[in-house]
Design a protein around this motif. Structure first.
Motif, PDB file in Angstrom:
ATOM      1  N   THR A   4       6.990  -3.305   5.448  1.00 24.84           N
ATOM      2  CA  THR A   4       6.658  -2.611   4.197  1.00 24.84           C
ATOM      3  C   THR A   4       7.044  -2.405   2.887  1.00 24.84           C
ATOM      4  N   PHE A   5       6.459  -2.473   1.751  1.00 22.37           N
ATOM      5  CA  PHE A   5       7.456  -2.637   0.843  1.00 22.37           C
ATOM      6  C   PHE A   5       5.963  -1.401  -0.322  1.00 22.37           C
ATOM      7  N   TYR A   6       6.979  -0.658  -0.887  1.00 22.77           N
ATOM      8  CA  TYR A   6       5.777  -0.471  -2.634  1.00 22.77           C
ATOM      9  C   TYR A   6       6.539  -0.642  -4.137  1.00 22.77           C
ATOM     10  N   SER A   7       5.670  -1.093  -4.945  1.00 25.86           N
ATOM     11  CA  SER A   7       6.074  -0.973  -6.517  1.00 25.86           C
ATOM     12  C   SER A   7       4.870  -0.192  -7.049  1.00 25.86           C
ATOM     13  N   ILE A   8       5.726   0.659  -7.774  1.00 25.97           N
ATOM     14  CA  ILE A   8       4.876   1.438  -8.925  1.00 25.97           C
ATOM     15  C   ILE A   8       4.594   0.629 -10.487  1.00 25.97           C
ATOM     16  N   LEU A   9       3.738   0.860 -10.677  1.00 27.57           N
ATOM     17  CA  LEU A   9       2.510   0.396 -11.785  1.00 27.57           C
ATOM     18  C   LEU A   9       3.104   1.039 -12.942  1.00 27.57           C
ATOM     19  N   TYR A  10       3.342   0.443 -14.433  1.00 27.69           N
ATOM     20  CA  TYR A  10       3.906   1.593 -15.527  1.00 27.69           C
ATOM     21  C   TYR A  10       3.354   0.867 -16.854  1.00 27.69           C
ATOM     22  N   CYS A  11       2.759   2.414 -18.057  1.00 26.39           N
ATOM     23  CA  CYS A  11       2.000   1.804 -18.596  1.00 26.39           C
ATOM     24  C   CYS A  11       3.071   1.490 -19.967  1.00 26.39           C
ATOM     25  N   SER A  12       3.209   1.219 -20.578  1.00 25.48           N
ATOM     26  CA  SER A  12       4.857   1.008 -21.923  1.00 25.48           C
ATOM     27  C   SER A  12       3.840   1.587 -23.120  1.00 25.48           C
ATOM     28  N   ILE A  13       3.916   2.634 -23.245  1.00 27.32           N
ATOM     29  CA  ILE A  13       3.178   3.118 -24.533  1.00 27.32           C
ATOM     30  C   ILE A  13       4.088   3.093 -25.738  1.00 27.32           C
ATOM     31  N   ARG A  14       5.683   3.517 -26.281  1.00 28.92           N
ATOM     32  CA  ARG A  14       5.750   2.824 -26.908  1.00 28.92           C
ATOM     33  C   ARG A  14       6.937   1.511 -26.301  1.00 28.92           C
ATOM     34  N   PRO A  15       7.089   0.069 -26.683  1.00 29.87           N
ATOM     35  CA  PRO A  15       7.805  -0.848 -25.577  1.00 29.87           C
ATOM     36  C   PRO A  15       9.240  -0.636 -26.790  1.00 29.87           C
ATOM     37  N   ASN A  16       9.643  -0.100 -27.990  1.00 31.70           N
ATOM     38  CA  ASN A  16      10.267  -0.289 -28.202  1.00 31.70           C
ATOM     39  C   ASN A  16      11.735   0.518 -27.800  1.00 31.70           C
ATOM     40  N   GLN A  17      10.755   1.601 -27.510  1.00 32.52           N
ATOM     41  CA  GLN A  17      11.686   3.322 -26.996  1.00 32.52           C
ATOM     42  C   GLN A  17      11.761   3.215 -26.302  1.00 32.52           C
ATOM     43  N   PHE A 103       5.494  -4.007 -13.642  1.00 38.47           N
ATOM     44  CA  PHE A 103       5.692  -3.480 -11.675  1.00 38.47           C
ATOM     45  C   PHE A 103       6.994  -2.855 -11.951  1.00 38.47           C
ATOM     46  N   SER A 104       7.414  -2.413 -10.890  1.00 40.07           N
ATOM     47  CA  SER A 104       9.084  -1.844 -10.652  1.00 40.07           C
ATOM     48  C   SER A 104       9.136  -2.692  -9.630  1.00 40.07           C
ATOM     49  N   LYS A 105      10.801  -3.226  -9.495  1.00 36.91           N
ATOM     50  CA  LYS A 105      11.337  -4.114  -8.302  1.00 36.91           C
ATOM     51  C   LYS A 105      10.410  -2.504  -6.963  1.00 36.91           C
ATOM     52  N   PRO A 106      10.362  -4.299  -6.817  1.00 38.58           N
ATOM     53  CA  PRO A 106       9.548  -3.405  -4.867  1.00 38.58           C
ATOM     54  C   PRO A 106      10.938  -2.990  -4.266  1.00 38.58           C
ATOM     55  N   VAL A 107      10.251  -1.295  -3.693  1.00 37.68           N
ATOM     56  CA  VAL A 107      11.149  -0.852  -2.693  1.00 37.68           C
ATOM     57  C   VAL A 107      10.405  -1.237  -1.031  1.00 37.68           C
ATOM     58  N   PRO A 108      11.707  -1.134  -0.370  1.00 35.75           N
ATOM     59  CA  PRO A 108      10.707  -1.384   0.938  1.00 35.75           C
ATOM     60  C   PRO A 108      11.270   0.041   1.528  1.00 35.75           C
ATOM     61  N   LEU A 109       9.658   0.163   2.962  1.00 31.37           N
ATOM     62  CA  LEU A 109      10.338   0.828   3.656  1.00 31.37           C
ATOM     63  C   LEU A 109       9.856   0.744   4.797  1.00 31.37           C
ATOM     64  N   ASN A 110      10.163   1.803   5.564  1.00 26.76           N
ATOM     65  CA  ASN A 110      10.145   1.429   7.089  1.00 26.76           C
ATOM     66  C   ASN A 110       9.833   2.177   7.584  1.00 26.76           C
ATOM     67  N   MET A 111       8.399   1.636   7.224  1.00 26.19           N
ATOM     68  CA  MET A 111       7.420   2.829   7.913  1.00 26.19           C
ATOM     69  C   MET A 111       5.997   1.752   8.603  1.00 26.19           C
ATOM     70  N   ALA A 112       5.093   1.505   8.709  1.00 31.93           N
ATOM     71  CA  ALA A 112       4.076   1.065   8.538  1.00 31.93           C
ATOM     72  C   ALA A 112       3.467   1.610   7.252  1.00 31.93           C
ATOM     73  N   LEU A 113       2.608   0.035   7.336  1.00 28.40           N
ATOM     74  CA  LEU A 113       1.423   0.280   5.775  1.00 28.40           C
ATOM     75  C   LEU A 113       0.023   1.195   6.384  1.00 28.40           C
ATOM     76  N   ASP A 114      -0.432   2.523   5.870  1.00 30.27           N
ATOM     77  CA  ASP A 114      -1.498   2.891   6.415  1.00 30.27           C
ATOM     78  C   ASP A 114      -2.133   3.764   5.160  1.00 30.27           C
ATOM     79  N   GLU A 115      -3.376   4.596   5.101  1.00 29.03           N
ATOM     80  CA  GLU A 115      -3.776   5.309   4.301  1.00 29.03           C
ATOM     81  C   GLU A 115      -2.992   6.510   4.099  1.00 29.03           C
ATOM     82  N   HIS A 116      -2.730   6.916   5.034  1.00 20.75           N
ATOM     83  CA  HIS A 116      -1.798   8.486   4.523  1.00 20.75           C
ATOM     84  C   HIS A 116      -0.638   8.430   3.985  1.00 20.75           C
ATOM     85  N   THR A 117       0.068   7.356   4.419  1.00 16.34           N
ATOM     86  CA  THR A 117       1.433   7.253   3.624  1.00 16.34           C
ATOM     87  C   THR A 117       1.246   6.714   1.601  1.00 16.34           C
ATOM     88  N   PHE A 118      -0.057   5.697   2.318  1.00 14.98           N
ATOM     89  CA  PHE A 118       0.492   5.225   0.476  1.00 14.98           C
ATOM     90  C   PHE A 118      -0.688   6.276  -0.060  1.00 14.98           C
TER      91      PHE A 118
END
Length: 276
Positions: A4-17, A103-118
């Protein structure tokens, strides 16, 4: 077996900064995936970006959501977006995607993917889930507790139906309760303020079950218990309104479950599965 892995999605407000806001979370294990974004944050971003930029972000988020949903429901693994489930592809996006959404670089997790974890990770990295209730104050749970006492001898609660129970049901489907008189009597329950990805999966699966049953039994009875979500949660509210107006299903607010109790008594409903 892929981890299992996760990736955080970001919105760039001011890319130059390098100013950005966390807007969503993607989680997968190579077989299934979950994705959700914070609708409330999206409304805030609307005031921080030009109209064109906001519309682009909005459309991209919905495209990602649609892709994730397609992959999640692709039982035969034939969808062209299946690569979206792989850690390597998300790592590629984290490096080479250079626009308003990243997207952030994927981060691995040592747990099953389920709704509660998400949901726990979503609250930690993105936003508190609107509509979550404190234990004992959840109106859906309270309604269910009442029904378990009042109609428990007439239905089976929390069962999984298969093709052996419903002809043509390709994928097993869970229901909150089921009984029968001359036809099946089916009930489902949901908190319409919960994470959007989970709500969509539940409603899609239930509508497939309803349509499958109705092909065999036009007069089958369907109840859906839940309350109207905030109109600020537009996608949630649209789903609620569509389901509320879907004629084969009788909509029941959590404080009006006496409608179900009266139906069960008046139609002498009995459990669908024999008691052991």
């Amino acid at each position: 077996m892929m981890k299992t892995f996760y990736s955080i999605l970001y919105c760039s407000i001011r890319p130059n900064q390098d100013e950005r806001i966390t807007i969503g979370l993607f989680m997968a294990d190579g077989v299934q995936c979950h994705f959700a974004y914070a609708a409330d944050k999206l409304n805030v971003i609307k005031d921080l970006l030009p109209e064109g930029g906001y519309q682009l972000i909005k459309s991209n988020l919905r495209a990602i959501e649609q892709l994730a949903t397609s992959c999640q429901s692709d039982l035969l693994k034939g969808h062209k977006g299946q690569r979206f489930l792989s850690e390597s592809y998300l790592e590629y996006l984290s490096v080479y995607a250079n626009n308003l959404l990243t997207f952030s670089k994927p981060v691995p997790l040592n747990m099953a993917l389920d709704e509660h974890t998400f949901d726990k990770l979503f609250e930690k990295f993105v936003f508190a889930l609107t509509g979550q209730q404190q234990s004992g104050q959840d109106p859906v749970a309270h309604a269910k507790q009442r029904l378990v006492k009042s109609i428990g001898d007439r239905v089976n609660f929390d069962v999984e139906l298969t093709e052996n129970d419903v002809a043509g049901l390709i994928v097993p489907s869970k229901v909150s309760f089921i009984g029968r008189n001359d036809v099946k009597v089916v009930g489902e329950m949901s908190d319409f303020g919960k994470a959007l990805h989970a709500l969509k999966l539940q409603i899609r699966a239930h509508l497939f079950l309803v349509d499958t049953i109705r092909r065999q039994e036009k007069d089958a009875k369907f109840f859906f218990v839940g309350d109207e979500p905030s109109k600020k949660l537009k996608d949630h509210h649209d789903i609620w309104e569509s389901l509320k107006n879907y004629r084969p299903i009788q909509w029941v607010p959590t404080d009006e479950v006496q409608q179900i109790e009266e139906y069960m008594a008046n139609h002498d409903v009995s459990p669908f599965f024999e008691r052991v």
